[in-house]
Design a protein around this motif. Structure first.
Motif, PDB file in Angstrom:
ATOM      1  N   SER A 119      40.642  54.224  54.097  1.00  0.00           N
ATOM      2  CA  SER A 119      41.196  53.695  55.307  1.00  0.00           C
ATOM      3  C   SER A 119      40.343  53.237  56.240  1.00  0.00           C
ATOM      4  O   SER A 119      40.276  52.027  56.864  1.00  0.00           O
ATOM      5  CB  SER A 119      42.016  54.624  56.087  1.00  0.00           C
ATOM      6  N   HIS A 120      39.144  53.923  56.630  1.00  0.00           N
ATOM      7  CA  HIS A 120      38.056  53.473  57.762  1.00  0.00           C
ATOM      8  C   HIS A 120      37.399  52.289  57.046  1.00  0.00           C
ATOM      9  O   HIS A 120      37.312  51.328  57.745  1.00  0.00           O
ATOM     10  CB  HIS A 120      37.130  54.555  57.708  1.00  0.00           C
ATOM     11  N   PHE A 121      36.963  52.268  55.711  1.00  0.00           N
ATOM     12  CA  PHE A 121      36.508  51.035  55.314  1.00  0.00           C
ATOM     13  C   PHE A 121      37.264  49.703  54.963  1.00  0.00           C
ATOM     14  O   PHE A 121      36.888  48.789  55.434  1.00  0.00           O
ATOM     15  CB  PHE A 121      35.883  51.297  53.520  1.00  0.00           C
ATOM     16  N   GLY A 122      38.629  50.325  54.797  1.00  0.00           N
ATOM     17  CA  GLY A 122      39.562  48.911  54.733  1.00  0.00           C
ATOM     18  C   GLY A 122      39.747  48.336  56.294  1.00  0.00           C
ATOM     19  O   GLY A 122      39.810  46.993  56.427  1.00  0.00           O
ATOM     20  N   ILE A 168      37.250  48.100  58.485  1.00  0.00           N
ATOM     21  CA  ILE A 168      35.949  47.508  58.727  1.00  0.00           C
ATOM     22  C   ILE A 168      36.043  46.089  58.057  1.00  0.00           C
ATOM     23  O   ILE A 168      35.835  45.069  58.375  1.00  0.00           O
ATOM     24  CB  ILE A 168      34.816  48.424  57.943  1.00  0.00           C
ATOM     25  N   LEU A 169      36.583  46.213  56.854  1.00  0.00           N
ATOM     26  CA  LEU A 169      36.975  44.923  55.989  1.00  0.00           C
ATOM     27  C   LEU A 169      37.657  43.943  56.697  1.00  0.00           C
ATOM     28  O   LEU A 169      37.561  42.670  56.883  1.00  0.00           O
ATOM     29  CB  LEU A 169      37.517  45.105  54.526  1.00  0.00           C
ATOM     30  N   TYR A 170      38.958  44.590  57.496  1.00  0.00           N
ATOM     31  CA  TYR A 170      39.782  43.781  58.318  1.00  0.00           C
ATOM     32  C   TYR A 170      38.937  43.280  59.278  1.00  0.00           C
ATOM     33  O   TYR A 170      39.029  41.861  59.739  1.00  0.00           O
ATOM     34  CB  TYR A 170      41.002  44.486  58.835  1.00  0.00           C
ATOM     35  N   ASP A 171      38.192  43.934  60.001  1.00  0.00           N
ATOM     36  CA  ASP A 171      37.476  43.647  61.200  1.00  0.00           C
ATOM     37  C   ASP A 171      36.324  42.376  60.877  1.00  0.00           C
ATOM     38  O   ASP A 171      36.112  41.478  61.839  1.00  0.00           O
ATOM     39  CB  ASP A 171      36.744  44.793  61.773  1.00  0.00           C
ATOM     40  N   VAL A 172      35.777  42.313  59.719  1.00  0.00           N
ATOM     41  CA  VAL A 172      34.881  41.470  59.277  1.00  0.00           C
ATOM     42  C   VAL A 172      35.499  40.183  59.087  1.00  0.00           C
ATOM     43  O   VAL A 172      35.131  39.139  59.503  1.00  0.00           O
ATOM     44  CB  VAL A 172      34.178  41.887  57.788  1.00  0.00           C
ATOM     45  N   PHE A 173      36.671  40.291  58.471  1.00  0.00           N
ATOM     46  CA  PHE A 173      37.316  38.715  58.085  1.00  0.00           C
ATOM     47  C   PHE A 173      38.513  38.229  59.010  1.00  0.00           C
ATOM     48  O   PHE A 173      38.848  37.404  59.120  1.00  0.00           O
ATOM     49  CB  PHE A 173      37.999  38.911  56.697  1.00  0.00           C
ATOM     50  N   LYS A 174      38.766  39.045  60.119  1.00  0.00           N
ATOM     51  CA  LYS A 174      39.944  38.881  61.048  1.00  0.00           C
ATOM     52  C   LYS A 174      39.628  37.572  61.711  1.00  0.00           C
ATOM     53  O   LYS A 174      40.493  36.623  62.127  1.00  0.00           O
ATOM     54  CB  LYS A 174      40.187  39.871  61.818  1.00  0.00           C
ATOM     55  N   VAL A 187      43.488  37.144  54.917  1.00  0.00           N
ATOM     56  CA  VAL A 187      42.493  37.716  54.234  1.00  0.00           C
ATOM     57  C   VAL A 187      42.304  39.390  54.343  1.00  0.00           C
ATOM     58  O   VAL A 187      41.905  40.405  53.742  1.00  0.00           O
ATOM     59  CB  VAL A 187      41.226  37.016  54.069  1.00  0.00           C
ATOM     60  N   GLY A 188      42.039  39.312  55.929  1.00  0.00           N
ATOM     61  CA  GLY A 188      41.789  40.761  56.469  1.00  0.00           C
ATOM     62  C   GLY A 188      42.924  41.642  56.123  1.00  0.00           C
ATOM     63  O   GLY A 188      42.458  42.929  55.731  1.00  0.00           O
ATOM     64  N   TRP A 189      43.995  41.489  56.404  1.00  0.00           N
ATOM     65  CA  TRP A 189      45.294  42.305  55.902  1.00  0.00           C
ATOM     66  C   TRP A 189      45.146  42.514  54.748  1.00  0.00           C
ATOM     67  O   TRP A 189      45.487  43.601  54.101  1.00  0.00           O
ATOM     68  CB  TRP A 189      46.452  41.512  56.553  1.00  0.00           C
ATOM     69  N   LEU A 190      45.131  41.439  53.625  1.00  0.00           N
ATOM     70  CA  LEU A 190      45.105  41.690  52.348  1.00  0.00           C
ATOM     71  C   LEU A 190      44.025  42.557  51.943  1.00  0.00           C
ATOM     72  O   LEU A 190      44.354  43.610  50.924  1.00  0.00           O
ATOM     73  CB  LEU A 190      44.839  40.308  51.625  1.00  0.00           C
ATOM     74  N   LEU A 191      42.740  42.463  52.336  1.00  0.00           N
ATOM     75  CA  LEU A 191      41.972  43.732  52.183  1.00  0.00           C
ATOM     76  C   LEU A 191      41.996  44.880  52.263  1.00  0.00           C
ATOM     77  O   LEU A 191      41.824  45.917  51.799  1.00  0.00           O
ATOM     78  CB  LEU A 191      40.344  43.036  52.464  1.00  0.00           C
ATOM     79  N   LEU A 192      42.536  44.993  53.576  1.00  0.00           N
ATOM     80  CA  LEU A 192      42.834  46.282  54.205  1.00  0.00           C
ATOM     81  C   LEU A 192      44.142  46.909  53.253  1.00  0.00           C
ATOM     82  O   LEU A 192      44.121  48.225  53.080  1.00  0.00           O
ATOM     83  CB  LEU A 192      43.454  46.033  55.623  1.00  0.00           C
ATOM     84  N   ILE A 193      44.994  46.044  52.960  1.00  0.00           N
ATOM     85  CA  ILE A 193      46.244  46.680  52.060  1.00  0.00           C
ATOM     86  C   ILE A 193      45.631  47.240  50.944  1.00  0.00           C
ATOM     87  O   ILE A 193      45.887  48.293  50.325  1.00  0.00           O
ATOM     88  CB  ILE A 193      47.222  45.919  52.072  1.00  0.00           C
ATOM     89  N   ALA A 194      44.921  46.365  50.233  1.00  0.00           N
ATOM     90  CA  ALA A 194      44.225  46.651  48.773  1.00  0.00           C
ATOM     91  C   ALA A 194      43.478  47.719  48.860  1.00  0.00           C
ATOM     92  O   ALA A 194      43.464  48.600  48.073  1.00  0.00           O
ATOM     93  CB  ALA A 194      43.629  45.413  48.376  1.00  0.00           C
ATOM     94  N   THR A 195      42.522  48.032  49.855  1.00  0.00           N
ATOM     95  CA  THR A 195      41.615  48.993  49.925  1.00  0.00           C
ATOM     96  C   THR A 195      42.530  50.370  50.320  1.00  0.00           C
ATOM     97  O   THR A 195      42.265  51.523  49.538  1.00  0.00           O
ATOM     98  CB  THR A 195      40.775  49.060  51.149  1.00  0.00           C
ATOM     99  N   LEU A 196      43.664  50.400  50.949  1.00  0.00           N
ATOM    100  CA  LEU A 196      44.570  51.712  51.147  1.00  0.00           C
ATOM    101  C   LEU A 196      45.009  51.923  50.041  1.00  0.00           C
ATOM    102  O   LEU A 196      45.133  52.991  49.397  1.00  0.00           O
ATOM    103  CB  LEU A 196      45.570  51.363  52.086  1.00  0.00           C
ATOM    104  N   GLY A 197      45.479  50.835  49.124  1.00  0.00           N
ATOM    105  CA  GLY A 197      46.178  50.945  47.793  1.00  0.00           C
ATOM    106  C   GLY A 197      45.133  51.682  46.614  1.00  0.00           C
ATOM    107  O   GLY A 197      45.432  52.633  46.168  1.00  0.00           O
TER     108      GLY A 197
END
Length: 199
Positions: A142-145, A147-153, A159-169
């Motif tokens: 979750s924490h890493f997701g 961070i990915l969102y923060d990088v791409f937002k 794309v940030g949301w997609l990476l966050l949701i994918a990372t959570l999955g």
């Protein structure tokens, strides 16, 4: 504070990649886990590397707690709230996890290997282990997701949301796999007598 948190995170991330690789190799069997661990320990059990990793974790906690407080006091957005909650869960997990391993190694002279981890899932701590390890592993993803969102937002919020949701999955599935493996649901796990009554 935030900059120091990010720098120390690099050292922690490098260790966690190796550490989780060891866990996932265990999906091939406890023997594969043991072989990988023997090789990996040549790196992270070296006194200098081990001290550097422990220092990085200490800095992460020391700098992370003020950041968590800042997010909550300023009532930042949902992503920051998720980042703060997952960070707090990881702080608790790291302190307990490292403490238990230190006691096992120094006080009981036990090898903190696959069997040691599996022993935590034996009664009477079975459900507590599911909750503790499940929360710790999923919080990391979750924490890493976040961070990915923060990088791409800034460049592409979708794309940030997609990476966050994918990372959570992926995190949810990875957490389930590890819990099933160590609790003996993927293949039979034998716990030696030395670990039977440890917990």
């Amino acid at each position: 504070m935030e900059r120091l948190h990010k720098v120390s995170a690099g050292f922690v991330f490098a260790f966690l990649c190796l550490h989780f690789a060891n866990h996932f190799v265990g999906l091939l069997g406890s023997g594969a886990h043991a072989q990988f661990m023997d090789a990996a320990r040549l790196v992270y059990r070296h006194p200098v590397v081990e001290m550097a990793v422990m220092l990085a974790f200490f800095v992460q906690i020391l700098t992370g707690i003020p950041l968590i407080i800042e997010i909550w006091t300023q009532k930042k957005d949902f992503i920051h709230q998720l980042q703060a909650v997952s960070g707090l869960v990881m702080v608790i997990f790291i302190l307990v996890h490292v403490g238990v391993i230190a006691v096992a190694r120094m006080a009981f002279n036990l090898d903190t290997n696959f069997e040691f981890a599996a022993a935590t899932f034996a009664p009477p701590l079975t459900y507590a282990a599911y909750g503790f390890y499940g929360a710790g592993v999923f919080a990391l993803f979750s924490h890493f997701g976040c961070i990915l969102y923060d990088v791409f937002k800034k460049t592409s919020k979708p794309v940030g949301w997609l990476l966050l949701i994918a990372t959570l999955g992926v995190g949810g599935y990875a957490t389930w796999l590890l819990l099933m493996m160590y609790s003996g649901h993927l293949y039979p796990v034998t716990i030696p007598d030395a670990y039977q009554h440890l917990f």
